[in-house]
Structure formats: C-alpha cells, structure tokens
Design a protein around this motif. Structure first.
Motif, mmCIF file in Angstrom:
data_model
loop_
_atom_site.group_PDB
_atom_site.id
_atom_site.type_symbol
_atom_site.label_atom_id
_atom_site.label_comp_id
_atom_site.label_asym_id
_atom_site.label_seq_id
_atom_site.Cartn_x
_atom_site.Cartn_y
_atom_site.Cartn_z
ATOM 1 N N LYS A 42 50.949 39.377 33.748
ATOM 2 C CA LYS A 42 51.952 39.720 34.635
ATOM 3 C C LYS A 42 51.939 41.540 34.656
ATOM 4 O O LYS A 42 52.013 42.191 35.709
ATOM 5 C CB LYS A 42 53.343 39.353 34.302
ATOM 6 C CG LYS A 42 53.711 37.952 34.742
ATOM 7 C CD LYS A 42 55.053 37.588 34.395
ATOM 8 C CE LYS A 42 55.231 36.236 34.548
ATOM 9 N NZ LYS A 42 56.560 35.753 33.669
ATOM 10 N N TRP A 69 48.474 42.540 36.256
ATOM 11 C CA TRP A 69 48.132 42.182 37.702
ATOM 12 C C TRP A 69 49.395 42.066 38.673
ATOM 13 O O TRP A 69 49.437 41.731 39.894
ATOM 14 C CB TRP A 69 47.141 41.058 37.728
ATOM 15 C CG TRP A 69 45.812 41.339 37.468
ATOM 16 C CD1 TRP A 69 44.730 42.149 38.270
ATOM 17 C CD2 TRP A 69 45.022 40.741 36.441
ATOM 18 N NE1 TRP A 69 44.023 42.059 37.568
ATOM 19 C CE2 TRP A 69 43.706 41.531 36.460
ATOM 20 C CE3 TRP A 69 45.530 40.503 35.214
ATOM 21 C CZ2 TRP A 69 42.872 41.130 35.505
ATOM 22 C CZ3 TRP A 69 44.346 40.038 34.253
ATOM 23 C CH2 TRP A 69 43.037 40.564 34.414
ATOM 24 N N GLY A 70 50.653 42.146 37.922
ATOM 25 C CA GLY A 70 51.822 41.973 38.553
ATOM 26 C C GLY A 70 52.016 40.302 38.929
ATOM 27 O O GLY A 70 51.191 39.473 38.515
ATOM 28 N N THR A 71 53.203 39.997 39.507
ATOM 29 C CA THR A 71 53.430 38.933 39.585
ATOM 30 C C THR A 71 53.333 38.265 40.891
ATOM 31 O O THR A 71 53.220 37.063 41.458
ATOM 32 C CB THR A 71 55.135 38.569 39.460
ATOM 33 O OG1 THR A 71 55.618 39.569 40.267
ATOM 34 C CG2 THR A 71 55.227 38.659 37.862
ATOM 35 N N GLU A 72 52.772 39.198 42.322
ATOM 36 C CA GLU A 72 52.426 38.475 43.195
ATOM 37 C C GLU A 72 51.173 37.619 43.335
ATOM 38 O O GLU A 72 50.322 37.799 42.493
ATOM 39 C CB GLU A 72 52.247 39.339 44.553
ATOM 40 C CG GLU A 72 52.436 41.037 44.485
ATOM 41 C CD GLU A 72 52.279 41.788 43.426
ATOM 42 O OE1 GLU A 72 51.257 42.613 43.539
ATOM 43 O OE2 GLU A 72 52.926 41.759 42.452
ATOM 44 N N LYS A 97 47.525 36.435 44.488
ATOM 45 C CA LYS A 97 46.398 36.884 44.700
ATOM 46 C C LYS A 97 45.506 36.166 45.404
ATOM 47 O O LYS A 97 45.443 34.893 45.121
ATOM 48 C CB LYS A 97 45.613 37.509 43.454
ATOM 49 C CG LYS A 97 46.577 38.414 42.468
ATOM 50 C CD LYS A 97 46.503 39.662 42.991
ATOM 51 C CE LYS A 97 47.621 40.583 42.061
ATOM 52 N NZ LYS A 97 48.255 41.803 42.940
#
Lengths: 250, 295, 319
Positions: B115, B118-121, B123
């Motif tokens: 998280k 790469w973040g939570t959105e 891909k």
C-alpha cells in the motif's frame, strides 16, 4: 491358581513381517518376570498389544479372565495394567509432583473437576508424595519434570504408572541409558517396588545381570516367537537360547 | 446449457484452475519438502503482480521479460524471509503454531508495504500484443489470454515433473520431504536446500501473480483471497502432494465455474464445503495415500 | 506461604477491578469509554481463545466464528424482535454457540496440528460467506446498525460496568478452570497426549470440552460487543479477526494465564496510538509481533516473569 495375564496365540504382522508370531504366555499373580530378546524381536510390540496401542491380528489377551482385545488403552489402564515407557513419557513442563498427582486424580476419577483448584485435592497430593518417597524423588517434587536427570525421569515415568495402582506393571527397559551404578540402584528399587506395591511385574531388559538377578521367570522372544520360557537357571543353560541370543556373553 | 456455453465455462474453469494450481503448487512444495506452512504465500503472489505492474505498465518492460523478472523478484523476497525469519524458528517447540503466526505477520507487513509503495487504487496491466482478442474455434470465441494461461500451466506441470523426477535437485527435494535428517547425514546442505525450495516456491507464486494480473485487477487485498483459495486446493489434494494440488485445483476451478451458473449466489461456498468434507473424511487429502496412524 | 499467595491473588483481582472501575471517572469522553470497553471485551476474547491454544495446544484460526455468532444473535434478535431481546438474544447466542461448537468440534477433533488450524479457518470462512451472502436476513456487507440495549443499559457508563462485571467474572471462571484438575489434564494433553491416554483419559473428549467452553466465552465477548458498537458487521466473522486475537495472545505470552489479558490491552493501545499517526498500523503490529516471536517468544508476561525470577535469584544469592 489362575493366571493374571494370559496371551493365547497372539499374532501380529506388519505387511509381510510377523512381529508377533503365535505367542502363548501365562503370567501368574505376584510374579516378577523378564522378557529378553534381540532388538526387533517384538518385545515392545507385545507390550503394545497388551496395553491396547496395537490390535493383535488374531489371538486373545486375557487379563483376569477377560479378553482385552479391541479395548482402548484408556479402558485397559483402569482394568489394572500400568506401563512405563522405553523413552520416558512425562509431562515435561509440569512439576514432578503434578506429574504423579494428575495420575492419582485420574484414578480417583476427578479429572473432570473443573472448579476446585488443584491445590485443594489434598488426598491426591498425599498419595503422590507417598509414591515419590517410594521412588526416592521426594526432594525433587517441586522441580519441573524436564529438569530431572535421565535416570530420575525414568523413575518418574514408573511413578506415573504406579499412581494408577496397577495390578500388572509393564516396564519397557527401565534401565536403558543408565550408568552401571544407576542400574544397580534401579534394579534394587524395582524389586522393592514390586514387593511394596504388591505388583505382578513384567519387564523388558537388555541388562542380563538384572534379568537373572531379579526375575523369577525369563521369557525369550526371537523374531516374534516365544523361543524359551523358564527360571533364570533354565534359560542360562538352554542351548537354543545360548546360540540364538545369549551367545558368548555367558 | 448449450454446448458452446458449456465449453466457455469449461475454459473459464480451466483458467481459474491453472492459476490456482500454480499458486498452490508453491504452497504445497514448501509444506511437502520443508514442513513449513507458509500462510503468506498469497502475499508473494501479490508481490509478483505489483512487480509486473511496475515493470510492464510503468517501466514499459517487455511483457514476457516482465513476467519472469516479477517471479524472480518475489522469489528473492521469499529467500530473504526464509533466511532471516523462518529459519530462526525451525525445531522450536510448538513450531507449527509459530510458523503460522510468523507468516501471518508477514501478510500484515507485506500488505501495508505494498500500500505504501503502490497506493490502494486498482492497477491494471494490458494483455500482451497477440493475446488481446479471442481465438475462433468453430463458432466458439475463446479469449486467447485464457488459453495462454492454460498452456503455461501445462508447461509448468511438465517442467515440474521433469525436475522432480529426472534431476538431482528434484531427487534431493523429494528425499527431504521424506527424511530431512538422512539428507544431512548424506552430506547435503539441508538449510540451503530449504532456502532454495522456499525461493522457488515463492517465485512460482510471484510469477502466477504476474501472469494473472492482466485478467484480474491488482489490489492490495489480493494476497489474502489467493491464500484461502490455494489453501483449499492444497488441503483437498493433500498437503505436500504436487499432483494432488493439480487435481484439487481442477476440481475447485470447474466446481466454481459451473457452480456460478447453477447457483450464482452460493457458488463461493462450494469450495469451503468441499474442503471441510475432505478434512473430515480424509484429512491427508483426496489424492494422498492414507497414512498409518502413529502409536 | 498459603496466606501470602491468597493475598497476592486477591490484590491482583482488586487492582484489576480498581483500574478498570475507575475508567469512567477519569476518561469521560465517549471515545475513551469506547476504547476501554473494547479492551475489556478483547481481553475476554483473547483469554477464552488461549484456553485452546496456550493451555491445550489447539491453535484455532477460526474463533471469530463464535465471536460473530454471539454478536449476530443479539443484533438480529434486536433488529427483528425489538430492544427487549438484547439480553435474551445474548443468552440464546451462548446456547446456540455451545451447540454449534459441539457439532463442529466433533469434526475438528478428528484432525490435529496444522489441519486443525486449517479446518477451524474453513468453518469460520464458511460462516462468513453465509452471513455475507444472506443479505435479506443479515444485511450482508452492510451489517445492522443502530442496535440499542433496553432501558438503562443504553447508558454507556452503565453498560461499561455491566461489561466489566461480566468480563471479570468470566476471566475468574476461566482461571478456575485452568487451575483445576480438568485444566491440568488439558495441559497434559498439550504436552504429551499419548501419555494422557495411559492415565486412562480420553484426549479428544477433553479437547472437545475445552473447545466448547472457549467458544461459548468467545460468543459472550461477541454479544457484549454489540452494545458497545451498537452494530454488527460481517467483519466480525472474517479470518483477520481470528488472526488479531492470536497476535494479542502471543504479544502477552501464550503460556501465561494473564498473557492474553496483557496482550489485548497492549495491542489495542498500540493500534490506537499508532492509528492516530498512520493508517499503516498493521505494518507496525506485524513487525512488533514478528520481533516478539523471534526474540521474546514467551511474550510480555512470560519475559517479565523470567526477569523477575532472575532478579530474585540474584538478590537471594547476594544476600
């Protein structure tokens, strides 16, 4: 007098290997006897069939006239057969006292009690101490079982079995892994316990001095078969036994 | 249900089964050889998927190279985890419990690290050129990427069979599964073997994550979903049983694919039910020989 | 000696009662009350869980099943039958959990080790899926909100003391069990099941008994939680809930009765403190527990006791 334990043509095979081959044995009450034989002769397997760990393929195990075959180890314990193990089987993280005490409680059928603290079961504590005294372990009562020396662990194992007040006690190599001095002590102790607790006692042993010293009857197993049976003198002079097992030792 | 629909579901089930098998085979390998239950195996799958995203979508690396590199990357993380963490608790009292706990901690850590990086959105990864559209067979249109996955699965099965049966490494691994102490006595470096097996298994997990990424979107929770599914497969097939995992994956894949058609709402329950039934009646797995109970 | 240990025992309970009893006096915000209630309930959850793992050696990754059941019986009864069914719902939930634990337990005890853990996980996930999919009845992913206790119990302070009473009583009961002959047999089952059979005791029967006991108290924790959060949610069943209680237990120490007690407090406080600074608290918790597992496997309580023991020994030798 009727035999206390009677094995009638007991057979057991693993795959094609006959580990117990048509064994017939009668053990009289109050007798102290030894089972000897080379490694792999099926001595421990025989014990396992008496105590219900293993089911014989055929044959009967009569204890006080009743067939034990098919009964669980739990039931067999309460019918009066106790057992100590070749590799001592203890509760390592409990105190020496509690190791014995839990067995006392089990015999008194109090292990379902979930409310009264262990400490309040005074009768069990007294009995456990009495057994520890007979074994000479009373000074170690509060130590953890895993802290004990090897020899003392073997004694504690016997103590757990004794706490269940068996009529018949099976000892699997009680002196295994002991020094010669320890063996001598244990040997005397076993003889003492036999008298003190009024036991019928069968032991497996490789130490021939001990066997011929304290056993009234010696039975020789070889490849699952009962090779010979008799007093220590008879066995010592039995030609078959000498060639098969005792060899040049004597 | 007409024939073409049946085939479609069959292919869809096979695709799921192949992916399941690829992940589960790693899990079962570690368990069979090392006696380690790697609860975090799904997290390596997730690492693979994110690495693939990073390389293929962000850095524009060639798709096939990206797949391989993602697998290797996950395997590297696996080796690090084995050497620095798992190796330290081998042989400890209550080892099995601590293994589960340790690898559970790994899940928590890896989930959050992913998280953070790469973040939570969600891909996505584009399918590679040549595999974007369907293949026409008769009047059937089958997505070519699904077929690709199935083919890759078959290749891996064949390769694994070859490695396990024909190479020295495979023989060592199979021997380790039976008796670890004997291997040590034969002069084989057991810790090294364990590390390598762990590395290969997690690499396989990561590779699968990368391979599946164009089909499923890549999300931080992916590892958790995958571990439960592959766990079911491994239990059904028999823990440590490579071929059992394949059969288990086929069973679950097809059961889900056709279950969705018959009872859309409750299909996800089937795999749990199968696992429970297997554990109750044949806990060593459907495809493993019955063990002799120790006295 | 005996009076001394009795004194220590009494003072321990008194300290716990006083500390938790004074919470509403000093922590007046709703948030702090809520946090304290959570701590109490998780203490019960973790202690009941550890009756299985630490005491008997059965690592369940599915006690969330009973946590959720306990909560859902209360929540759904209130939803469909009204507020008056809050406490009856709790009682029915306990009975139902006992029955379900008996049925599932009969299957679970057939397998051991890792398989036991996996099977508990599978049952919990199965129940999770059922609750998740059965939207019309359970509210699925939305859960049920706005569940209120009847009468005076809807007052947070009253309810807090209610929780305190129930939790302390439960812990006391569990401790009696742990130190009774039955508890002793469970420890023996953990250490050497084969020998237990040669004491004439049935291993699986005892495992089943403690599985039911543990599950009922876990269900009680779940039921109590409904009144704190005033809602139920499928997350109560999910496997990470089972995982969290394992983390607490190992943090506090699995081989100590009060290990989970301390672990639950520690973990929730860490979560709370770390949560205020970062959303990545599971990274922090994971790392902390990882370090505990590797370096301090006895947990906070176990390592503390060992330190104390060493210190006392040193003092004895010195004096």
């Amino acid at each position: 007098m009727n035999p206390l334990l009677k094995l009638e043509s007991v057979c057991k095979a693993f795959g094609g290997l006959k580990v117990t081959n048509n064994v017939n044995i009668s053990v009289m009450p109050g007798e102290i006897s030894a089972i000897i034989g080379p490694n792999g002769a099926g001595k421990t397997t025989l014990f396992n069939q008496i105590t219900g760990n293993l089911l014989p393929d055929t044959g009967k195990v009569l204890f006080k006239g009743k067939d034990l075959v098919g009964q669980t180890p739990q039931k067999i314990v309460f019918s009066g057969i106790g057992r100590a193990f070749q590799i001592s089987s203890l509760f390592p993280d409990e105190s020496v006292l509690d190791n014995i005490k839990v067995a006392c409680l089990s015999r008194m059928n109090k292990t379902k009690k979930f409310w009264r603290p262990m400490l309040k079961f005074k009768q069990a504590t007294e009995q456990a101490y009495a057994i520890l005294e007979s074994l000479g372990l009373e000074s170690q009562a509060q130590r953890f079982a895993f802290e004990l020396a090897h020899g003392d662990q073997k004694l504690l194992d016997i103590g757990i079995a004794l706490a269940l007040k068996p009529e018949l006690l099976l000892l699997d190599e009680p002196t295994a892994g002991m020094s010669p001095e320890e063996r001598k002590v244990t040997q005397n102790l076993i003889k003492k316990l036999w008298k003190e607790f009024d036991l019928t006692l069968i032991f497996i042993e490789h130490d021939m001095d001990m066997v011929f010293d304290i056993a009234q009857i010696v039975r020789v197993l070889q490849q699952g078969t009962l090779l010979a049976e008799g007093s220590p003198e008879e066995i010592q002079n039995n030609k078959e036994v000498i060639t098969a097992y005792l060899g040049e030792e004597l | 249900m007409d024939f073409s629909f049946f085939i479609m579901q069959l292919i869809s089930g096979l695709t799921v089964a192949t992916l399941l098998f690829l992940v589960a085979s790693g899990l079962t390998l570690i368990f069979g050889v090392g006696d380690v239950f790697n609860f975090a195996h799904g997290s390596f799958y997730m690492i693979g998927a994110y690495l693939a995203f990073q390389m293929i979508s962000v850095l524009q690396v060639n798709f096939w190279l990206g797949l391989v590199l993602s697998g290797l990357g996950a395997g590297l993380v696996g080796i690090v985890a084995e050497v620095f963490l798992l190796r330290r608790i081998y042989g400890r009292k209550h080892e099995a419990g601590f293994q589960i706990l340790l690898t559970f901690c790994l899940i928590l850590i890896i989930d959050d690290l992913v998280k953070i990086i790469w973040g939570t959105e969600y891909k996505t990864i584009q399918r590679p050129s040549g595999f974007t559209g369907p293949v026409q067979i008769g009047d059937l249109y089958i997505p070519s990427y699904n077929l690709l996955i199935i083919v890759v699965g078959i290749i891996v099965v064949v390769a694994a069979w070859w490695v396990l049966n024909k190479t020295r490494a495979g023989k060592i691994a199979r021997a380790a599964a039976v008796d670890r102490e004997m291997l040590g006595a034969m002069g084989i470096n057991v810790p090294m073997t364990m590390t390598m097996v762990f590395g290969i298994a997690t690499a396989l997990g990561g590779f699968t994550g990368a391979l599946a990424a164009p089909l499923r979107s890549v999300t931080p929770g992916a590892g958790v979903e995958v571990i439960i599914d592959s766990l079911i497969v491994v239990v059904i097939g028999g823990m440590g049983n490579f071929w059992g995992a394949w059969m288990g994956a086929l069973l679950i894949g097809e059961l889900t694919a056709f279950g969705i058609v018959i009872v859309p709402k409750w299909a996800t329950l089937f795999s749990y039910l199968v696992m429970i039934i297997v554990l109750i009646f044949k806990p060593e797995g459907l495809f493993s020989p019955r063990k002799i109970r120790k006295v | 000696m005996k009076t001394e240990s009795r004194f220590r025992e009494t003072s321990l309970w008194a300290t716990i009662m006083i500390i938790f009893g004074l919470v509403p006096v000093f922590m007046t915000s709703t948030y702090q009350m809520n946090l304290a209630s959570h701590i109490l309930i998780w203490i019960l959850f973790a202690t009941a869980f550890n009756m299985l793992w630490g005491l008997t050696g059965m690592l369940s990754f599915g006690q969330a099943l009973y946590y959720g059941l306990g909560a859902y019986f209360v929540g759904l009864m209130v939803k469909y039958l009204g507020s008056a069914w809050f406490f009856p719902g709790m009682a029915i939930g306990l009975v139902a959990s006992a029955i379900i634990a008996l049925l599932i337990g009969l299957l679970l005890i057939r397998v051991g080790g890792v398989y036991f853990t996996m099977l508990t996980l599978a049952f919990a996930q199965l129940m999770y899926q059922i609750m998740f999919k059965w939207y019309n009845f359970t509210g699925g992913d939305d859960g049920v909100v706005g569940i209120m206790q009847p009468g005076i119990f809807s007052n947070p302070i009253v309810y807090y003391y209610f929780i305190l009473g129930i939790v302390i009583a439960s812990i006391w009961i569990l401790k009696r069990i742990a130190y009774s002959p039955f508890g002793m047999v469970l420890r023996c089952v953990n250490q050497n099941p084969d020998r237990v059979r040669f004491l004439g005791r049935r291993v699986r029967r005892n495992q089943l008994r403690i599985y039911i006991v543990s599950s009922v108290f876990v269900a009680l924790a779940g039921g109590l939680m409904v009144g704190v959060d005033n809602s139920i949610h499928t997350d109560m069943f999910v496997w990470t809930t089972s995982g969290e209680v394992i983390l607490m237990t190992v943090l506090g120490g699995i081989n100590q009765f009060f290990g989970p007690f301390v672990g639950a407090i520690a973990l929730i406080l860490i979560e709370d403190i770390v949560g205020a600074y970062t959303e990545y608290w599971s990274l922090i918790i994971g790392t902390i527990v990882l370090i505990m597992v590797l370096l301090f496997p006895k947990g906070l309580v176990g390592e503390f006791l060992q330190l104390k023991h060493r210190f006392l020994k040193l003092k004895k030798h010195g004096g």
